[in-house]
Design an enzyme around this catalytic site. Structure first.
Site, PDB file in Angstrom:
ATOM      1  N   GLU A  45       7.674 -27.037  15.231  1.00  0.00           N
ATOM      2  CA  GLU A  45       8.472 -28.233  14.960  1.00  0.00           C
ATOM      3  C   GLU A  45       7.833 -29.093  13.872  1.00  0.00           C
ATOM      4  O   GLU A  45       8.520 -29.665  13.039  1.00  0.00           O
ATOM      5  CB  GLU A  45       8.676 -29.050  16.249  1.00  0.00           C
ATOM      6  N   TYR A 128      11.632 -37.303  17.088  1.00  0.00           N
ATOM      7  CA  TYR A 128      12.231 -35.968  17.028  1.00  0.00           C
ATOM      8  C   TYR A 128      11.325 -34.921  17.685  1.00  0.00           C
ATOM      9  O   TYR A 128      11.753 -34.164  18.559  1.00  0.00           O
ATOM     10  CB  TYR A 128      12.532 -35.563  15.572  1.00  0.00           C
ATOM     11  N   ASP A 146      17.875 -34.173  14.621  1.00  0.00           N
ATOM     12  CA  ASP A 146      17.333 -34.091  13.261  1.00  0.00           C
ATOM     13  C   ASP A 146      18.490 -34.260  12.283  1.00  0.00           C
ATOM     14  O   ASP A 146      19.627 -34.556  12.677  1.00  0.00           O
ATOM     15  CB  ASP A 146      16.565 -32.774  13.047  1.00  0.00           C
ATOM     16  N   CYS A 201      27.464 -25.801   9.365  1.00  0.00           N
ATOM     17  CA  CYS A 201      27.895 -27.137   8.934  1.00  0.00           C
ATOM     18  C   CYS A 201      26.845 -27.715   7.991  1.00  0.00           C
ATOM     19  O   CYS A 201      26.218 -28.733   8.260  1.00  0.00           O
ATOM     20  CB  CYS A 201      28.090 -28.043  10.150  1.00  0.00           C
ATOM     21  N   CYS A 208      33.729 -24.190   7.627  1.00  0.00           N
ATOM     22  CA  CYS A 208      34.523 -24.589   8.792  1.00  0.00           C
ATOM     23  C   CYS A 208      35.250 -23.385   9.413  1.00  0.00           C
ATOM     24  O   CYS A 208      35.457 -23.344  10.625  1.00  0.00           O
ATOM     25  CB  CYS A 208      35.528 -25.666   8.398  1.00  0.00           C
ATOM     26  N   CYS A 211      33.273 -21.921  12.170  1.00  0.00           N
ATOM     27  CA  CYS A 211      32.682 -22.903  13.087  1.00  0.00           C
ATOM     28  C   CYS A 211      33.361 -22.867  14.455  1.00  0.00           C
ATOM     29  O   CYS A 211      34.587 -22.883  14.547  1.00  0.00           O
ATOM     30  CB  CYS A 211      32.817 -24.300  12.477  1.00  0.00           C
ATOM     31  N   CYS A 217      37.279 -30.635  15.374  1.00  0.00           N
ATOM     32  CA  CYS A 217      36.408 -31.407  14.474  1.00  0.00           C
ATOM     33  C   CYS A 217      37.200 -32.536  13.804  1.00  0.00           C
ATOM     34  O   CYS A 217      38.210 -32.302  13.143  1.00  0.00           O
ATOM     35  CB  CYS A 217      35.815 -30.489  13.408  1.00  0.00           C
TER      36      CYS A 217
HETATM   37  S1  SF4 Z   1      34.554 -27.763  11.462  1.00  0.00           S
HETATM   38 FE1  SF4 Z   1      33.457 -29.709  11.455  1.00  0.00          FE
HETATM   39  S2  SF4 Z   1      31.539 -29.298  12.549  1.00  0.00           S
HETATM   40 FE2  SF4 Z   1      32.426 -27.311  11.977  1.00  0.00          FE
HETATM   41  S3  SF4 Z   1      31.490 -26.778   9.968  1.00  0.00           S
HETATM   42 FE3  SF4 Z   1      33.428 -27.854   9.547  1.00  0.00          FE
HETATM   43  S4  SF4 Z   1      32.799 -29.998   9.317  1.00  0.00           S
HETATM   44 FE4  SF4 Z   1      31.120 -28.957  10.370  1.00  0.00          FE
END
Ligand code: SF4
Length: 308
Positions: A45, A128, A146, A201, A208, A211, A217
């Site tokens: 870390e 952190y 972080d 992200c 996205c 994701c 989101c």
């Molecule tokens: S959907 Fe939202 S959380 Fe996922 S990568 Fe895109 S901006 Fe980031």
């Protein structure tokens, strides 16, 4: 595990979807393996805070091979820690890690403590790192926040393009609200959110379409509006005091004894900048004068004679 990823009858939670994604896609990093000791996690870390993973892996392995426990590091000099740190950057971390190892030996019998307040009291261990060790080494429930986590939470929950430059108490609260109640599930979710920010992200080009929380989101739903302020430029290195400090430290790291200042004068032509960089290394506890004309890494040998 059902608590972590939801069950078939209910909509998975944010943490559940990210955790499931993590279990399938997380990078195989050595400090994530189950046999990794709390000390090894703490070292990882500290190294990862300002250095990319690809550079940390070999340095971390070499460090743990040499100093597998806090007691082993505490038995070496801070100068050896700086040498071993090599070119990871921000070498003050090496000295702080050495101080941390000494404190763990003196206060905790050589065992990395598991209580948050004891971790926070260690030299060089901030908000952190303390929470990361408590969560990843001891499976506790703490928001581990972080830059990557702040960005994910900021986008996915608040619908804003980017978080501020530093972690605020509100960031800890916002992240904690996303964590499952069960400690092990919360620790897994913390690692998962961090990984999502590191590899999907990302600051400049979020993917996205890959994701796991795309469907909920907030930033994605609002069309990914651009940040209002100016974009931050990457920090320059060439010609900065940081570069000069690195050059001076490189000479001192390679030396086996005190280095006369004439030798240090050769690394950088600008006398004022070189003197400022050297003074900064002394102020930061990385380097110490030996007599009036030489310098060495801190604690590199018997106590230095006092100048004057
Ligand atoms: S959907 Fe939202 S959380 Fe996922 S990568 Fe895109 S901006 Fe980031």
């Amino acid at each position: 595990m059902r608590d972590i990823i939801g069950d078939a009858m209910t909509e998975p939670t944010f943490a559940g979807r990210v955790s499931r994604w993590y279990e399938q896609h997380a990078r195989d990093l050595p400090w994530r393996r189950p046999e990794t000791s709390p000390w090894a996690i703490l070292v990882s870390e500290v190294m990862l805070q300002q250095t990319p993973v690809v550079r940390v892996v070999p340095a971390w392995q070499a460090w743990l091979e040499r100093w597998p426990t806090p007691a082993a590091l505490a038995g070496s000099s801070p100068a050896e820690a700086i040498r071993m740190w090599g070119r990871l950057g921000y070498p003050r971390r090496a000295v702080r890690l050495h101080e941390c190892a000494v404190a763990i030996v003196e206060r905790h019998g050589g065992v990395v403590p598991d209580r948050l307040e004891q971790l926070l009291a260690l030299p060089g261990v901030g908000t952190y790192t303390a929470r990361a060790v408590a969560a990843f080494a001891y499976g506790q429930r703490h928001p581990v926040v972080d830059t990557n986590v702040r960005r994910v939470v900021c986008r996915a929950v608040a619908g804003e393009p980017d978080a501020g430059p530093t972690t605020r108490p509100a960031d800890l609260v916002a992240t904690e609200e996303l964590l499952p109640a069960e400690p092990a599930a919360a620790a897994l979710a913390s690692a998962a959110i961090m990984e999502l920010g590191a590899v999907v992200c990302t600051a400049r080009s979020p993917r996205c379409e890959a994701c796991p929380v795309e469907s909920t989101c907030a930033w994605r739903a609002s069309g990914r509006p651009a940040p209002a302020g100016p974009t931050r430029r990457p920090q320059r290195y060439a010609g900065t005091d940081r570069q000069v400090r690195g050059l001076l430290l490189g000479v001192l790291r390679e030396a086996t004894g005190p280095v006369p200042h004439q030798r240090l004068d050769q690394v950088w032509a600008d006398d004022v900048q070189r003197a400022r960089a050297l003074a900064g290394l002394v102020d930061d506890g990385l380097v110490e004068p030996v007599g009036e004309t030489s310098f060495r890494l801190i604690g590199d040998g018997p106590p230095a004679p006092v100048a004057g």
